[in-house]
Scaffold this motif. Sequence first.
Motif, PDB file in Angstrom:
ATOM      1  N   THR A  67       0.847  -1.180   0.000  1.00 13.76           N
ATOM      2  CA  THR A  67       0.000   0.000   0.000  1.00 13.76           C
ATOM      3  C   THR A  67       0.893   1.244   0.000  1.00 13.76           C
ATOM      4  OG1 THR A  67      -1.730   1.134   1.259  1.00 13.76           O
ATOM      5  CG2 THR A  67      -0.167  -0.121   2.545  1.00 13.76           C
ATOM      6  N   THR A  68       0.313   2.382   0.277  1.00 18.16           N
ATOM      7  CA  THR A  68       1.133   3.580   0.468  1.00 18.16           C
ATOM      8  C   THR A  68       0.766   4.169   1.830  1.00 18.16           C
ATOM      9  OG1 THR A  68      -0.520   4.981  -0.593  1.00 18.16           O
ATOM     10  CG2 THR A  68       1.275   4.192  -1.987  1.00 18.16           C
ATOM     11  N   VAL A  69       1.661   4.968   2.356  1.00 17.56           N
ATOM     12  CA  VAL A  69       1.408   5.624   3.634  1.00 17.56           C
ATOM     13  C   VAL A  69       1.889   7.064   3.496  1.00 17.56           C
ATOM     14  CG1 VAL A  69       3.640   4.898   4.638  1.00 17.56           C
ATOM     15  CG2 VAL A  69       1.736   5.456   6.141  1.00 17.56           C
ATOM     16  N   SER A  70       1.134   8.000   4.063  1.00 19.49           N
ATOM     17  CA  SER A  70       1.563   9.397   3.955  1.00 19.49           C
ATOM     18  C   SER A  70       1.293  10.134   5.263  1.00 19.49           C
ATOM     19  CB  SER A  70       0.841  10.100   2.803  1.00 19.49           C
ATOM     20  OG  SER A  70      -0.421  10.538   3.233  1.00 19.49           O
ATOM     21  N   SER A  71       1.916  11.285   5.392  1.00 21.13           N
ATOM     22  CA  SER A  71       1.745  12.089   6.608  1.00 21.13           C
ATOM     23  C   SER A  71       0.271  12.476   6.783  1.00 21.13           C
ATOM     24  CB  SER A  71       2.630  13.336   6.551  1.00 21.13           C
ATOM     25  OG  SER A  71       2.639  13.900   5.271  1.00 21.13           O
ATOM     26  N   GLU A  72      -0.468  12.533   5.673  1.00 22.17           N
ATOM     27  CA  GLU A  72      -1.906  12.850   5.734  1.00 22.17           C
ATOM     28  C   GLU A  72      -2.666  11.827   6.580  1.00 22.17           C
ATOM     29  OE1 GLU A  72      -4.135  15.244   4.221  1.00 22.17           O
ATOM     30  OE2 GLU A  72      -2.220  16.306   4.342  1.00 22.17           O
ATOM     31  N   ASP A  73      -2.206  10.565   6.522  1.00 22.36           N
ATOM     32  CA  ASP A  73      -2.886   9.489   7.249  1.00 22.36           C
ATOM     33  C   ASP A  73      -2.857   9.717   8.760  1.00 22.36           C
ATOM     34  OD1 ASP A  73      -3.081   8.340   4.763  1.00 22.36           O
ATOM     35  OD2 ASP A  73      -1.419   6.943   5.069  1.00 22.36           O
ATOM     36  N   TYR A  74      -1.927  10.558   9.221  1.00 24.11           N
ATOM     37  CA  TYR A  74      -1.732  10.723  10.659  1.00 24.11           C
ATOM     38  C   TYR A  74      -2.253  12.055  11.186  1.00 24.11           C
ATOM     39  CZ  TYR A  74       1.083   6.600   9.946  1.00 24.11           C
ATOM     40  OH  TYR A  74       1.491   5.337   9.600  1.00 24.11           O
ATOM     41  N   LYS A  75      -2.886  12.817  10.306  1.00 28.06           N
ATOM     42  CA  LYS A  75      -3.447  14.115  10.737  1.00 28.06           C
ATOM     43  C   LYS A  75      -4.426  13.891  11.881  1.00 28.06           C
ATOM     44  CE  LYS A  75      -1.911  17.527   8.043  1.00 28.06           C
ATOM     45  NZ  LYS A  75      -1.920  17.666   6.589  1.00 28.06           N
ATOM     46  N   GLY A  76      -4.271  14.659  12.961  1.00 28.23           N
ATOM     47  CA  GLY A  76      -5.199  14.561  14.087  1.00 28.23           C
ATOM     48  C   GLY A  76      -4.944  13.382  15.007  1.00 28.23           C
ATOM     49  N   LYS A  77      -3.845  12.676  14.792  1.00 31.76           N
ATOM     50  CA  LYS A  77      -3.547  11.501  15.616  1.00 31.76           C
ATOM     51  C   LYS A  77      -2.215  11.674  16.334  1.00 31.76           C
ATOM     52  CE  LYS A  77      -5.786   8.205  12.519  1.00 31.76           C
ATOM     53  NZ  LYS A  77      -5.545   7.187  11.499  1.00 31.76           N
ATOM     54  N   TRP A  78      -2.084  10.952  17.439  1.00 37.38           N
ATOM     55  CA  TRP A  78      -0.766  10.780  18.055  1.00 37.38           C
ATOM     56  C   TRP A  78      -0.066   9.700  17.260  1.00 37.38           C
ATOM     57  CZ3 TRP A  78       1.391  13.416  22.149  1.00 37.38           C
ATOM     58  CH2 TRP A  78       0.517  14.269  22.861  1.00 37.38           C
ATOM     59  N   TRP A  79       1.166   9.945  16.854  1.00 36.08           N
ATOM     60  CA  TRP A  79       1.872   8.902  16.102  1.00 36.08           C
ATOM     61  C   TRP A  79       3.372   9.003  16.300  1.00 36.08           C
ATOM     62  CZ3 TRP A  79       4.743   9.968  11.408  1.00 36.08           C
ATOM     63  CH2 TRP A  79       4.682  11.308  10.975  1.00 36.08           C
ATOM     64  N   THR A  80       4.035   7.905  15.958  1.00 36.19           N
ATOM     65  CA  THR A  80       5.489   7.867  16.071  1.00 36.19           C
ATOM     66  C   THR A  80       6.047   7.319  14.771  1.00 36.19           C
ATOM     67  OG1 THR A  80       5.574   5.614  16.881  1.00 36.19           O
ATOM     68  CG2 THR A  80       5.287   7.305  18.528  1.00 36.19           C
ATOM     69  N   ILE A  81       7.221   7.779  14.419  1.00 37.23           N
ATOM     70  CA  ILE A  81       7.907   7.243  13.248  1.00 37.23           C
ATOM     71  C   ILE A  81       9.282   6.778  13.709  1.00 37.23           C
ATOM     72  CG2 ILE A  81       8.641   9.567  12.498  1.00 37.23           C
ATOM     73  CD1 ILE A  81       8.408   8.510   9.572  1.00 37.23           C
ATOM     74  N   CYS A  82       9.600   5.533  13.376  1.00 36.23           N
ATOM     75  CA  CYS A  82      10.865   4.930  13.800  1.00 36.23           C
ATOM     76  C   CYS A  82      11.659   4.511  12.582  1.00 36.23           C
ATOM     77  CB  CYS A  82      10.612   3.676  14.618  1.00 36.23           C
ATOM     78  SG  CYS A  82      10.137   4.012  16.290  1.00 36.23           S
ATOM     79  N   PHE A  83      12.830   5.086  12.409  1.00 30.42           N
ATOM     80  CA  PHE A  83      13.704   4.685  11.310  1.00 30.42           C
ATOM     81  C   PHE A  83      14.665   3.614  11.813  1.00 30.42           C
ATOM     82  CE2 PHE A  83      12.281   8.939  10.342  1.00 30.42           C
ATOM     83  CZ  PHE A  83      12.032   8.892   8.982  1.00 30.42           C
ATOM     84  N   TYR A  84      15.024   2.673  10.933  1.00 33.81           N
ATOM     85  CA  TYR A  84      16.014   1.649  11.285  1.00 33.81           C
ATOM     86  C   TYR A  84      16.865   1.363  10.051  1.00 33.81           C
ATOM     87  CZ  TYR A  84      12.719  -1.616   9.091  1.00 33.81           C
ATOM     88  OH  TYR A  84      11.882  -2.258   8.208  1.00 33.81           O
TER      89      TYR A  84
END
Lengths: 50, 147
Positions: A26-43
């Motif tokens: 699928t795809t994921v974008s910053s829009e998907d997280y609007k209005g939410k608490w979220w975390t992004i983890c790079f590895y």
Amino acid sequence: MSTTLVTRQAPEFKLDAYDPVSGKYTTVSSEDYKGKWWTICFYPGDFTFV
Amino acid sequence: MNAVSHKFKKLGVELLVVSCDSKFSHKRFVETEPLMEDFAQMMGADGNGKVASAFGVYLEEEGVAIRGRFLINPEGTVLAQEVLTPPVGRNVNEFLRQVEAFLHVAATGEVCPANWRPGKKTLPVHTDAEKMTGRVGDYITLEEIQS
């Protein structure tokens, strides 16, 4: 130049993605997280530890 | 991160993991690595490192992302970050503690002092800032902080 992102707006993005819940690509974008608490983890890479 | 990802879910916090591998590699990784069993978080494929660069965690010479993690609130503001070089893994429990503390602050307006975790003492809301300046010890003791 201030380099920390803390206190600033998170960058916008759109990425190809894999969703392990549905097992689908699928795809994921910053829009998907609007209005939410979220975390992004790079590895560094798959087959290392996340 | 897999070990605590269900806790993030319980708190209503979305978790996105990103590396510079392809989405095909991500699928294979989840299917074959025992530690990734039942992993249920979205995995982004940042092939050209553009997103890692935007977050300041792209290692150009090696074409990989370093271990950076960021907490972002509903307004899109980055509240916390931690960045480590690849050989050392993050302390996911500490990350979880920070998430719980920021959620507590957002819900109550209270302030979480050093070492705070759920159930521990916070600093009072609406206290005269001048009264507290230099006198935080009147509100919380070193023993309480270290407990």
